[in-house]
Design an enzyme around this catalytic site. Structure first.
Site, mmCIF file in Angstrom:
data_model
loop_
_atom_site.group_PDB
_atom_site.id
_atom_site.type_symbol
_atom_site.label_atom_id
_atom_site.label_comp_id
_atom_site.label_asym_id
_atom_site.label_seq_id
_atom_site.Cartn_x
_atom_site.Cartn_y
_atom_site.Cartn_z
ATOM 1 N N GLY A 100 44.525 62.962 47.836
ATOM 2 C CA GLY A 100 44.296 62.653 46.430
ATOM 3 C C GLY A 100 44.277 61.168 46.131
ATOM 4 O O GLY A 100 44.556 60.323 46.984
ATOM 5 N N GLY A 102 45.766 58.180 45.209
ATOM 6 C CA GLY A 102 47.123 57.658 45.124
ATOM 7 C C GLY A 102 47.244 56.362 44.351
ATOM 8 O O GLY A 102 48.323 56.038 43.856
ATOM 9 N N LYS A 123 41.286 50.885 40.415
ATOM 10 C CA LYS A 123 42.040 50.947 41.663
ATOM 11 C C LYS A 123 43.193 49.962 41.594
ATOM 12 O O LYS A 123 42.987 48.754 41.445
ATOM 13 C CB LYS A 123 41.146 50.618 42.863
ATOM 14 C CG LYS A 123 41.842 50.819 44.196
ATOM 15 C CD LYS A 123 40.865 50.679 45.349
ATOM 16 C CE LYS A 123 41.547 50.929 46.683
ATOM 17 N NZ LYS A 123 40.595 50.830 47.816
ATOM 18 N N GLY A 136 51.167 52.867 43.822
ATOM 19 C CA GLY A 136 49.949 52.972 43.030
ATOM 20 C C GLY A 136 49.309 51.654 42.670
ATOM 21 O O GLY A 136 48.324 51.626 41.928
ATOM 22 N N ARG A 200 34.168 63.552 47.345
ATOM 23 C CA ARG A 200 34.101 63.226 48.773
ATOM 24 C C ARG A 200 34.233 64.491 49.603
ATOM 25 O O ARG A 200 34.521 65.569 49.070
ATOM 26 C CB ARG A 200 35.182 62.212 49.108
ATOM 27 C CG ARG A 200 36.544 62.613 48.580
ATOM 28 C CD ARG A 200 37.495 61.442 48.453
ATOM 29 N NE ARG A 200 37.233 60.567 47.334
ATOM 30 C CZ ARG A 200 37.583 59.280 47.301
ATOM 31 N NH1 ARG A 200 38.219 58.742 48.319
ATOM 32 N NH2 ARG A 200 37.321 58.531 46.260
ATOM 33 N N ASP A 284 38.245 61.904 53.840
ATOM 34 C CA ASP A 284 38.527 61.613 52.436
ATOM 35 C C ASP A 284 37.892 60.302 52.003
ATOM 36 O O ASP A 284 37.933 59.965 50.812
ATOM 37 C CB ASP A 284 40.038 61.586 52.173
ATOM 38 C CG ASP A 284 40.772 60.615 53.073
ATOM 39 O OD1 ASP A 284 40.767 60.829 54.297
ATOM 40 O OD2 ASP A 284 41.355 59.630 52.565
ATOM 41 N N ASN A 285 37.301 59.563 52.942
ATOM 42 C CA ASN A 285 36.589 58.324 52.619
ATOM 43 C C ASN A 285 35.085 58.470 52.796
ATOM 44 O O ASN A 285 34.385 57.469 52.950
ATOM 45 C CB ASN A 285 37.095 57.180 53.508
ATOM 46 C CG ASN A 285 38.519 56.781 53.202
ATOM 47 O OD1 ASN A 285 39.011 57.011 52.106
ATOM 48 N ND2 ASN A 285 39.194 56.198 54.169
#
Length: 532
Positions: A100, A102, A123, A136, A200, A284-285
């Site tokens: 997820g 983060g 981000k 975070g 993704r 995930d990327n």
């Protein structure tokens, strides 16, 4: 100031019923509420004029207090609905479970004056339910790298997520850059990155791993509707009606998966063309749209080395090294195919999609050869010609970017190494392989003399495929060093250079120089960690 924000995923897909950023497994949901955490003293450091213009934002908009507040996470514009996405992924070849967002918080989708939908994501804006043991936040150095690279890649013609802004938070963030037990406080920052979608491969892997096939199917349907509308031939029909009519069937899923495979192939072929190394190609990327996403420990090839990776975490296995990127992308697509398999009665359509990746990558690689070498068309022995060159570039420690850019200056009637003098790092290695490189030049010149493409067109083709300026690691680090001293002009100047990577840009030749010796092993200029 445009204020039309929507949030398709939140409206069409189930969300996490719990609120708060406490760590938890989120089941049956694609997103969680995640308000940004306010920062102490935000300051706009830079923004992309190109991306702002695409979004319909003027310079006055970008300078406004309201925009600064929104892009620092201190306030929301009307219609924004902040959330973090829930997804999983394979990391370094192993299933990692739920991951997820983060440290990324989506604000929603801004619909611009042309009706284009762009998702804005902060981000480094604070904790989410997926932050695990992290805070975070993001540091200035990594934020500068993502801000610069997102826009540099766009102007290179590489499919990529974009960057709108770079904001200093006025707060310190503690990071152990190389995970060696020496954490330090660094200035914090937030990047606003932008894309039509941040879905993704891992978005689909997570519900599949949990056996939640209904959610997997719904997510696929929404993704096709929002991000691949050209695959649908039902203008004006509602999503509910499309599903009721059975439009989302196995044939459509097969076409969609093939599209994902072909877009991924095009993206990776562009990486190989310009010498970009992603550094952390976990599933995930990997963007479902075939966009370069999540700029962490990336790097550019200086001296040509197919085994080089910029990622310290990958220093031993080198899974994500430059030369392996095409096969890793195929492996990642195989994991996506496995996740999507419950939507199919047999594996044949998924295998067809994977075969489409191979075919698309081969076509793109042939195109790279033709364009980088300035040929009219592709002949079967051209692949061996390029492979022979790459072997010599590796052996001779030759700069990839400078070699191919200089190659356009070759005198076909009297071919020599003069046109590529600036590309050599080591004089001893140059002498050792000089005869072999000279022989290759003779062979290449003979190929050109037998090629119908006129010299002027050849030069234009090569200059359009071989950039003069790329975001070399040491250039980014120099801009970071200056920013840490309070001088952001290095970032803005570098951004301006990278807006025209294929142009000569008189007076800016220093940005096209080969890597200096001091940068070969310096932190930030060679190897980086995932916190970089």
């Amino acid at each position: 100031m445009p204020r039309r924000f929507e949030s398709t995923l939140m409206q069409m897909l189930p969300g996490d019923p719990e609120h708060g950023a406490h760590r938890r497994q989120v089941l049956g949901a694609v997103w969680s509420h995640a308000p940004p955490s306010p920062v102490a003293s935000p300051r706009m450091l830079a923004w992309s004029t190109d991306m702002a213009s695409t979004l319909g934002l003027s310079a006055d908009d970008m300078r406004s207090d309201a925009m600064l507040a929104a892009l620092s996470g201190n306030a929301l514009l009307t219609g924004m609905a902040p959330h973090a996405a829930n997804y999983g992924g394979h990391q370094f070849g192993h299933w990692a479970g739920q991951l997820g967002d983060g440290r990324a918080i989506s604000l929603g989708e801004l619909v611009n004056q042309d009706g284009e939908r762009w998702e804005l994501q902060l981000k480094g804006a604070g904790l989410t339910p997926y932050s695990r043991t992290a805070d975070g936040r993001a540091v200035l150095r990594s934020s500068i790298r993502e801000f610069l690279c997102s826009e540099a890649m766009h102007h290179l013609g590489v499919p990529t997520t974009r960057a709108l802004s770079l904001v200093a938070t006025g707060e310190q963030v503690v990071r152990d850059m190389f995970y060696d037990g020496h954490p330090e406080a660094e200035p914090g920052a937030i990047v606003c990155r932008v894309a039509p979608s941040f879905l993704r491969f891992g978005s689909f892997e997570l519900p599949a791993s949990r056996g939640d096939i209904d959610l997997l199917r719904l997510l696929a349907d929404v993704c096709i509707l929002r991000d691949f509308p050209e695959l649908l031939a039902h203008p004006g029909a509602s999503f509910g009606q499309l599903r009721q009519d059975g439009v989302f069937d196995e044939n459509l899923y097969a076409t969609w998966f093939s599209q994902v495979c072909e877009r991924t192939a095009a993206m990776v072929a562009h990486w190989m063309r310009v010498g970009f190394v992603h550094g952390v190609m976990n599933t995930d990327n990997m963007s479902i749209l075939g966009l370069t996403i999540d700029y962490g420990p990336y790097g550019w090839i200086d001296d040509y080395d197919p085994d080089w990776t910029p990622n310290t975490t990958d220093a031993q296995g080198r899974r994500y090294r430059f030369g392996w990127q095409p096969r890793v992308a195929h492996w990642n697509l195989s994991r996506l195919a496995q996740a999507l398999s419950p939507l199919f009665a047999s594996v044949e359509p998924l295998q067809a999609g994977l075969d489409a990746y191979v075919a698309a990558y081969d076509r793109a690689e042939r195109g790279n050869i033709v364009n980088k070498l300035g040929l009219a068309d592709y002949r079967e022995d051209d692949a061996e010609l390029m492979q022979a060159l790459q072997g010599l570039l590796h052996e001779g420690e030759v700069d990839m970017t400078l070699w191919f850019r200089g190659l356009a200056d070759l005198d076909v009637r009297s071919p020599g190494l003069e046109a590529v003098d600036a590309a050599f790092y080591d004089e001893a290695k140059r002498r050792a392989c000089g005869e072999a490189l000279a022989g290759w030049m003779q062979r290449y010149a003979a190929r050109l003399r037998d090629d119908p493409l006129p010299a002027r067109e050849r030069r234009a083709r090569m200059d359009a495929a071989n950039p003069k300026y790329v975001l070399r690691n040491y250039l980014a680090q120099q801009a970071i060093d200056r920013a840490h001293e309070g001088d952001i002009s290095g970032v803005t100047e570098l951004m301006e250079v990278m807006r025209r990577p294929y142009d000569e840009q008189p007076g800016r030749e220093a940005f096209a120089a080969r890597r200096p010796d001091w940068a070969k092993d310096r932190a930030g200029c060679s190897m980086l960690s995932c916190s970089s």
